[in-house]
Design a protein around this motif. Structure first.
Motif, PDB file in Angstrom:
ATOM      1  N   ARG A 182       1.053  -0.890  -0.590  1.00 14.87           N
ATOM      2  CA  ARG A 182      -0.030   0.257   0.109  1.00 14.87           C
ATOM      3  C   ARG A 182       0.699   1.267  -0.129  1.00 14.87           C
ATOM      4  N   GLY A 183       2.182   1.383   0.315  1.00 10.78           N
ATOM      5  CA  GLY A 183       3.110   2.459   0.541  1.00 10.78           C
ATOM      6  C   GLY A 183       3.232   3.433  -1.074  1.00 10.78           C
ATOM      7  N   LEU A 184       2.636   2.619  -2.161  1.00 11.91           N
ATOM      8  CA  LEU A 184       3.158   3.926  -3.630  1.00 11.91           C
ATOM      9  C   LEU A 184       1.529   4.268  -3.668  1.00 11.91           C
ATOM     10  N   LEU A 185       0.615   3.469  -3.234  1.00 11.66           N
ATOM     11  CA  LEU A 185      -0.975   3.805  -2.773  1.00 11.66           C
ATOM     12  C   LEU A 185      -1.090   5.357  -1.885  1.00 11.66           C
ATOM     13  N   LEU A 186      -0.320   5.542  -0.800  1.00 12.84           N
ATOM     14  CA  LEU A 186      -0.516   5.982   0.402  1.00 12.84           C
ATOM     15  C   LEU A 186       0.740   7.630  -0.649  1.00 12.84           C
ATOM     16  N   VAL A 187       1.767   7.577  -1.180  1.00 14.62           N
ATOM     17  CA  VAL A 187       2.237   8.144  -2.055  1.00 14.62           C
ATOM     18  C   VAL A 187       1.722   8.879  -2.709  1.00 14.62           C
ATOM     19  N   SER A 188       0.871   8.435  -3.288  1.00 11.19           N
ATOM     20  CA  SER A 188       0.637   8.726  -4.806  1.00 11.19           C
ATOM     21  C   SER A 188      -0.546  10.044  -4.033  1.00 11.19           C
ATOM     22  N   ALA A 189      -1.926   9.585  -2.698  1.00 12.45           N
ATOM     23  CA  ALA A 189      -2.043  10.310  -2.659  1.00 12.45           C
ATOM     24  C   ALA A 189      -1.971  11.311  -2.053  1.00 12.45           C
ATOM     25  N   LEU A 190      -0.575  11.268  -1.999  1.00 10.19           N
ATOM     26  CA  LEU A 190      -0.681  12.430  -0.286  1.00 10.19           C
ATOM     27  C   LEU A 190       0.581  13.544  -1.702  1.00 10.19           C
ATOM     28  N   ALA A 191       0.870  12.938  -2.680  1.00  9.49           N
ATOM     29  CA  ALA A 191       1.865  13.670  -3.618  1.00  9.49           C
ATOM     30  C   ALA A 191       1.210  14.491  -4.731  1.00  9.49           C
ATOM     31  N   THR A 192       1.193  15.870  -4.740  1.00  6.81           N
ATOM     32  CA  THR A 192       0.675  15.813  -6.702  1.00  6.81           C
ATOM     33  C   THR A 192       1.202  15.321  -7.565  1.00  6.81           C
ATOM     34  N   ARG A 193       2.240  14.604  -7.661  1.00  3.31           N
ATOM     35  CA  ARG A 193       2.833  14.073  -8.684  1.00  3.31           C
ATOM     36  C   ARG A 193       4.003  12.961  -8.047  1.00  3.31           C
ATOM     37  N   TRP A 194       4.064  12.133  -8.777  1.00  8.67           N
ATOM     38  CA  TRP A 194       5.177  10.888  -8.864  1.00  8.67           C
ATOM     39  C   TRP A 194       5.551   9.998  -9.850  1.00  8.67           C
ATOM     40  N   GLY A 195       6.843   9.388  -9.417  1.00  4.61           N
ATOM     41  CA  GLY A 195       6.950   8.721 -10.731  1.00  4.61           C
ATOM     42  C   GLY A 195       8.743   8.558 -10.696  1.00  4.61           C
ATOM     43  N   VAL A 196       9.188   7.941 -11.782  1.00  2.00           N
ATOM     44  CA  VAL A 196      10.365   6.758 -11.285  1.00  2.00           C
ATOM     45  C   VAL A 196      11.502   7.272 -12.773  1.00  2.00           C
ATOM     46  N   THR A 197      12.264   7.871 -12.665  1.00  2.00           N
ATOM     47  CA  THR A 197      13.106   7.072 -13.463  1.00  2.00           C
ATOM     48  C   THR A 197      14.526   6.077 -13.236  1.00  2.00           C
ATOM     49  N   PRO A 198      15.380   6.243 -14.355  1.00  2.00           N
ATOM     50  CA  PRO A 198      16.601   5.345 -14.006  1.00  2.00           C
ATOM     51  C   PRO A 198      17.296   6.663 -14.156  1.00  2.00           C
ATOM     52  N   ARG A 199      18.369   5.948 -13.287  1.00  2.00           N
ATOM     53  CA  ARG A 199      19.820   6.411 -13.028  1.00  2.00           C
ATOM     54  C   ARG A 199      21.059   5.659 -13.232  1.00  2.00           C
ATOM     55  N   PHE A 200      21.762   6.748 -13.961  1.00  2.27           N
ATOM     56  CA  PHE A 200      23.359   6.056 -14.329  1.00  2.27           C
ATOM     57  C   PHE A 200      24.021   5.827 -13.277  1.00  2.27           C
ATOM     58  N   PRO A 201      24.853   4.327 -13.469  1.00  2.00           N
ATOM     59  CA  PRO A 201      24.621   3.619 -14.568  1.00  2.00           C
ATOM     60  C   PRO A 201      23.895   2.387 -14.570  1.00  2.00           C
ATOM     61  N   SER A 202      23.736   2.663 -13.183  1.00  2.00           N
ATOM     62  CA  SER A 202      22.613   0.943 -12.594  1.00  2.00           C
ATOM     63  C   SER A 202      21.681   1.537 -12.132  1.00  2.00           C
ATOM     64  N   GLY A 203      20.623   1.573 -11.678  1.00  2.00           N
ATOM     65  CA  GLY A 203      19.780   1.833 -10.359  1.00  2.00           C
ATOM     66  C   GLY A 203      18.414   2.570 -11.302  1.00  2.00           C
ATOM     67  N   LYS A 204      17.618   3.180 -10.067  1.00  2.00           N
ATOM     68  CA  LYS A 204      16.731   4.444 -10.283  1.00  2.00           C
ATOM     69  C   LYS A 204      16.417   5.084  -8.863  1.00  2.00           C
TER      70      LYS A 204
END
Length: 133
Positions: free
Chosen positions: A100-122
């Motif tokens: 339920r964590g990301l549902l909580l983040v989605s409810a509290l944040a105006t927007r959220w997302g994920v981006t790749p992180r060089f050289p590895s990760g996010k």
């Protein structure tokens, strides 16, 4: 921060203290929302982004104010597991104890997302409204 439960808790405590140092009022809705979002993103990094021997990174920045608007806080948590992306559309079952964590983040944040992180990760990020000015 260390990729442990203790590291996730420390990230949340340090973020709350930094926001209070920046003038956010303890017990206010903006600070409590930021506290929860940092806690959820850090917990996800430790749980789903763990690479043994690697840490996670927490950053908080303010985005420029729109004319006449309030500030926006951007919270970013980076980990080393770029192949394990969050699935916000996957709602947990009503009897599930997790997910339920990301549902909580989605409810509290105006927007959220994920981006790749060089050289590895996010980097998983969320933007929250700051306290009124």
């Amino acid at each position: 921060m260390s990729s442990t439960r203790r590291g996730a808790r420390l990230a949340r405590l340090l973020a709350t203290q930094q926001l209070a140092d920046w003038g956010w009022v303890r017990g206010s809705e903006p600070l409590d929302s930021a506290d929860l979002v940092v806690g959820e993103l850090a917990a996800n990094a430790v749980t789903h982004g763990l690479v043994p021997g690697r840490d996670f990174l927490l950053t908080m920045t303010f985005l420029p104010l729109p004319k006449g608007g309030s500030s926006t806080l951007r919270v970013e948590v980076a980990d080393c597991r770029g192949e394990r992306l969050p699935a916000p559309e996957a709602a947990p079952s009503p009897t599930s104890e997790h997910g339920r964590g990301l549902l909580l983040v989605s409810a509290l944040a105006t927007r959220w997302g994920v981006t790749p992180r060089f050289p590895s990760g996010k980097t998983v990020w969320a933007e929250l409204p700051g306290p009124p000015g």
